[in-house]
Write a protein that holds these residues in place. Sequence first.
Motif, PDB file in Angstrom:
ATOM      1  N   ASP A 607      12.849 -10.958  -2.521  1.00  0.00           N
ATOM      2  CA  ASP A 607      11.516 -11.569  -2.617  1.00  0.00           C
ATOM      3  C   ASP A 607      11.214 -12.418  -1.390  1.00  0.00           C
ATOM      4  OD1 ASP A 607      11.175 -10.393  -5.060  1.00  0.00           O
ATOM      5  OD2 ASP A 607      11.849 -12.139  -6.208  1.00  0.00           O
ATOM      6  N   ARG A 608      12.189 -13.131  -0.917  1.00  0.00           N
ATOM      7  CA  ARG A 608      11.970 -14.026   0.227  1.00  0.00           C
ATOM      8  C   ARG A 608      11.846 -13.247   1.528  1.00  0.00           C
ATOM      9  NH1 ARG A 608      16.014 -16.653  -0.669  1.00  0.00           N
ATOM     10  NH2 ARG A 608      17.470 -15.745   0.855  1.00  0.00           N
ATOM     11  N   THR A 609      12.647 -12.211   1.682  1.00  0.00           N
ATOM     12  CA  THR A 609      12.686 -11.484   2.953  1.00  0.00           C
ATOM     13  C   THR A 609      11.480 -10.587   3.138  1.00  0.00           C
ATOM     14  OG1 THR A 609      15.099 -11.526   2.895  1.00  0.00           O
ATOM     15  CG2 THR A 609      14.065  -9.910   4.362  1.00  0.00           C
ATOM     16  N   LEU A 610      11.051  -9.897   2.075  1.00  0.00           N
ATOM     17  CA  LEU A 610       9.930  -8.969   2.221  1.00  0.00           C
ATOM     18  C   LEU A 610       8.612  -9.683   2.520  1.00  0.00           C
ATOM     19  CD1 LEU A 610      10.562  -6.147  -0.399  1.00  0.00           C
ATOM     20  CD2 LEU A 610      10.804  -6.089   2.076  1.00  0.00           C
ATOM     21  N   GLN A 611       8.567 -10.972   2.170  1.00  0.00           N
ATOM     22  CA  GLN A 611       7.364 -11.735   2.512  1.00  0.00           C
ATOM     23  C   GLN A 611       7.264 -11.958   4.022  1.00  0.00           C
ATOM     24  OE1 GLN A 611       7.488 -15.335   0.243  1.00  0.00           O
ATOM     25  NE2 GLN A 611       7.167 -14.316  -1.725  1.00  0.00           N
ATOM     26  N   LYS A 671       8.136  -2.901  -3.498  1.00  0.00           N
ATOM     27  CA  LYS A 671       7.436  -3.845  -2.611  1.00  0.00           C
ATOM     28  C   LYS A 671       7.191  -3.227  -1.234  1.00  0.00           C
ATOM     29  CE  LYS A 671       9.009  -8.153  -4.733  1.00  0.00           C
ATOM     30  NZ  LYS A 671       9.410  -7.557  -6.010  1.00  0.00           N
ATOM     31  N   ALA A 672       8.105  -2.354  -0.811  1.00  0.00           N
ATOM     32  CA  ALA A 672       7.952  -1.738   0.502  1.00  0.00           C
ATOM     33  C   ALA A 672       6.752  -0.786   0.547  1.00  0.00           C
ATOM     34  CB  ALA A 672       9.233  -0.992   0.875  1.00  0.00           C
ATOM     35  N   LYS A 673       6.469  -0.102  -0.531  1.00  0.00           N
ATOM     36  CA  LYS A 673       5.369   0.861  -0.526  1.00  0.00           C
ATOM     37  C   LYS A 673       4.073   0.287  -1.104  1.00  0.00           C
ATOM     38  CE  LYS A 673       6.404   3.010  -4.993  1.00  0.00           C
ATOM     39  NZ  LYS A 673       6.771   4.250  -5.695  1.00  0.00           N
ATOM     40  N   SER A 674       4.178  -0.952  -1.638  1.00  0.00           N
ATOM     41  CA  SER A 674       2.970  -1.549  -2.208  1.00  0.00           C
ATOM     42  C   SER A 674       1.963  -1.851  -1.098  1.00  0.00           C
ATOM     43  CB  SER A 674       3.319  -2.831  -2.971  1.00  0.00           C
ATOM     44  OG  SER A 674       3.824  -3.794  -2.080  1.00  0.00           O
ATOM     45  N   GLY A 675       0.685  -1.595  -1.370  1.00  0.00           N
ATOM     46  CA  GLY A 675      -0.381  -1.873  -0.410  1.00  0.00           C
ATOM     47  C   GLY A 675      -0.581  -0.793   0.628  1.00  0.00           C
ATOM     48  N   CYS A 676       0.237   0.255   0.568  1.00  0.00           N
ATOM     49  CA  CYS A 676       0.093   1.324   1.562  1.00  0.00           C
ATOM     50  C   CYS A 676      -0.974   2.335   1.146  1.00  0.00           C
ATOM     51  CB  CYS A 676       1.425   2.048   1.760  1.00  0.00           C
ATOM     52  SG  CYS A 676       2.686   1.007   2.511  1.00  0.00           S
TER      53      CYS A 676
END
Length: 900
Positions: A607-611, A671-676
């Motif tokens: 959670d901290r790193t992907l931000q 989280k990596a593919k979210s928003g794509c």
Amino acid sequence: MATTQLRTNKNEYLANSDDTEIGFLQPFDDAGDPPNPFGELGLDLSQSELRETAYEVLIGACRSSGAGRPLTYISNSERTTERSQSMTSSSSPSLQRSLTSSATSKVKKALGLKSSSKKKNEDDSESASQVIGNSVRKRAGTVGELMRVQMRVPEQIDSRVRRGLLRVAAGQLGRRIESTVLPLELLQQFRSSDFPSQREYETWQRRILKILEAGLLLHPHMPLAKTEMASQQLQKILCGAADIPIETGKHSKSMELLRNAVMSLACRSFDGSVSDICHWADGIPLNLHIYYILLESCFDVNDETSVIEEVDEILELLKKTWVILGINQILHNLCFFWVLFCRYIKTSLLEDDLLLASVNMLMEVEKDAKATMDPAYSKILSSTLSYILGWAEKRLLSYHATFYRGNIDIMQSILSLGASSAKILAEDLSHEHRRKRREVDVAYGRVDTYIRSSMKNAFSQEKDSVISSRQSTKYQQNPLHVLSILAQNICDLAFNEKEIYSPALKQWHPLATGVAVVTLHTCYGNELKQFITGISELTPEAIQVLLSAEKLEKDLVEMAVADSVDSEDGGKAIIQEMNPYETETVIANLVKSWIRTRLDRLKQWIDRTLQQEVWDTRSNTGHFAPSAVEVLRIIDETLEAFFLLPIPMHPVLLPELVSGLDNCLHSYIIKAKSGCGSRSTFIPNLPALSRCTTGSKLFKKKDSSYMGSLKKSQVRTTSGDGSFTIAQLCVRINTLYNIRKELDVLEKRAISNLRNSGFVHDDNAGNGKFEVSVSGCIEGIQQISEATAYKELEQYLETVSVTVHDRVRTRVITEIMKASFEGFLLVILAGGPSRAFTLQDAELIEEDFKFLMDLFWSNGDGLPADVIDKFSVTVNGVQLTRIQFCVFCVIGMIRWQRSF
């Protein structure tokens, strides 16, 4: 007369008894003399004074013209008539019988005593005489001389005693010795001239008076009434004699008063009549103290550890004193048992045969106890056995500290002493109080207590030893925990118990080994429970202790089961005492806690790193996110740490760990593919289709509202989710592909670790598959690829080609091609009647589509031709159909107009 004297002072002896178990008297120390269990005399009679009195009794009994008495037990009710019965002759040897060499003593053989012939030969070669006090004696030639030597009586005293007895016999011809008060008669026969000095005479007289006081006033054969005038008179005379010696002349008034008082007290009987038998030395415990000294003459005066070979003759000689002392066979057996035991103590516990003789003699005492109901005897018996039991239990309650492989036979003898004493005491108490006792094997219970107590003490000593040893090595690297070392030591202790001690204990307790290992299991379990309570996290030390405890428990349970397999319940009771350590459960819970901690940290890290992740193509040469490298590294390290844990349940707990890691990684993927975005994100809203009606026209002006909605749709398509550049989307695709590739490596490594652990064929073992993450990677690559394809990517096609990993580049460009073809179809088919084509348009459409295909073919450097052909079939078919339909409509309309 049997046990007439057992009534002596009966009420006083039983005054303190109650309906409770016999308690232990104060145990004695091996360094000192054993306490006398017969009771205190209450008078300052020294051992030498008692010895001289005992010798007088012995000589008087042996020189008496009366015959010996039968050796049978007579109850209290028969005592009043017993002394008037006729006496049968005794086969006892006389004092003048010569000593001759004979066969081995029957008494010694029966008691298991060693022959002292070798020792006597050695003594004879060293010296032919022995010094006693100030006199010198030669080797005895008669039984009488042997007794004098054994009792350490100087010749001058022996001569005086014999002379005095001759005078007594001369004045009382035909009178039996039991009909006289021997001290009184001797007192009247001797004058000061019979002694070397007046002082010695006065000392001798005081001894005689003390014996009369002890036998007639302090310990009479029957209780004294408070109003007894004779006792008051005797007490007065004795008090006066303490200051002025008594005049013992034949016509002395003081002597006459003394004789009247003494004879009045000595000739009392229970029925009130005057007895012709005098009772002056048969009161308890005076008689037992005197007889004890006589029995000590059975031991060689030159070697106090050896019973003389002539013990049979001496014991027969001592029977002559029974008539005076009120001794019978059961009292003799009890006294002789005590003499043997005390001599073993006095010889510093070195003569094992004396201990064995005590055990054998106790068997006779046990038979007597079952056949005897006399309360006075029971009181003496209880006192004696309480001392014995206390002494034995002092050693048996911690037998590991006293016995070892080399002296285990001594332990066997002491076990017999302790267990038999406890059994006799329990049975005697039951008879004494006339109550029913629950049938309990007393010896079994005692030995059970010995085992449990000694094992607890041994455990405590072993623990202290381990702690002390570990403290001396505390500066060494990685020292083993106390409980780990203790587990192995306790296992060794259990096996030693089974091999060394249990064979001796099984005579009294068939489940000796089982009880021992149960006790050790409980002791170690208590320590382990405290250790587990203090564990807050999984550490190598904690696992080490728990695995050591598991092995110990396994060994102890196997020993308990093997020991109790032939018992009535098959060992169920023993096994039920062993509360399981449940180390496997404890380890599993600790590992699960360890897993949860690692997973929580990983989730927080994701959670901290992907931000902060920027998805920059310049992050590394592989064009994938650094966070993916780190998350895979963390997962790899977690798996490696898991397999490094020294636990036996890797296959069982691996699914839980992998499932947690899989979920964490899947969270990263989401989280990596979210928003794509996705395919639908970039497809514009199609206009509503309309049908041709009678008033419809093929060509009409475009509606402004439609143009507005179309423009709005185009704006949404180009700007929606536009925050990510094509390069960033490509990095995400690369990231998911890299994760997918590395998961294969992690799965193979997990399987290899399982195989190395020997659990590859375990049905309960997990397969170590990251199924959720693998599926997420595949779906994510598809989703982002489509999203990338359906964006306006013509100008970015080269960027995609350069940026995307070569293993997924074809896939991404194929998706772009599909999106382009669908876009081309959208242009052809969308719009309804407002979209019209002419025949001239067909060539343009065909040419446009050919250019589009050539773009992806790129002169052979792009997609394979067969792939392009595969996805172009639909477009070609739709394109031809659409043009044909338009041509048909135009022709039809022309023909229709001409008809008018």
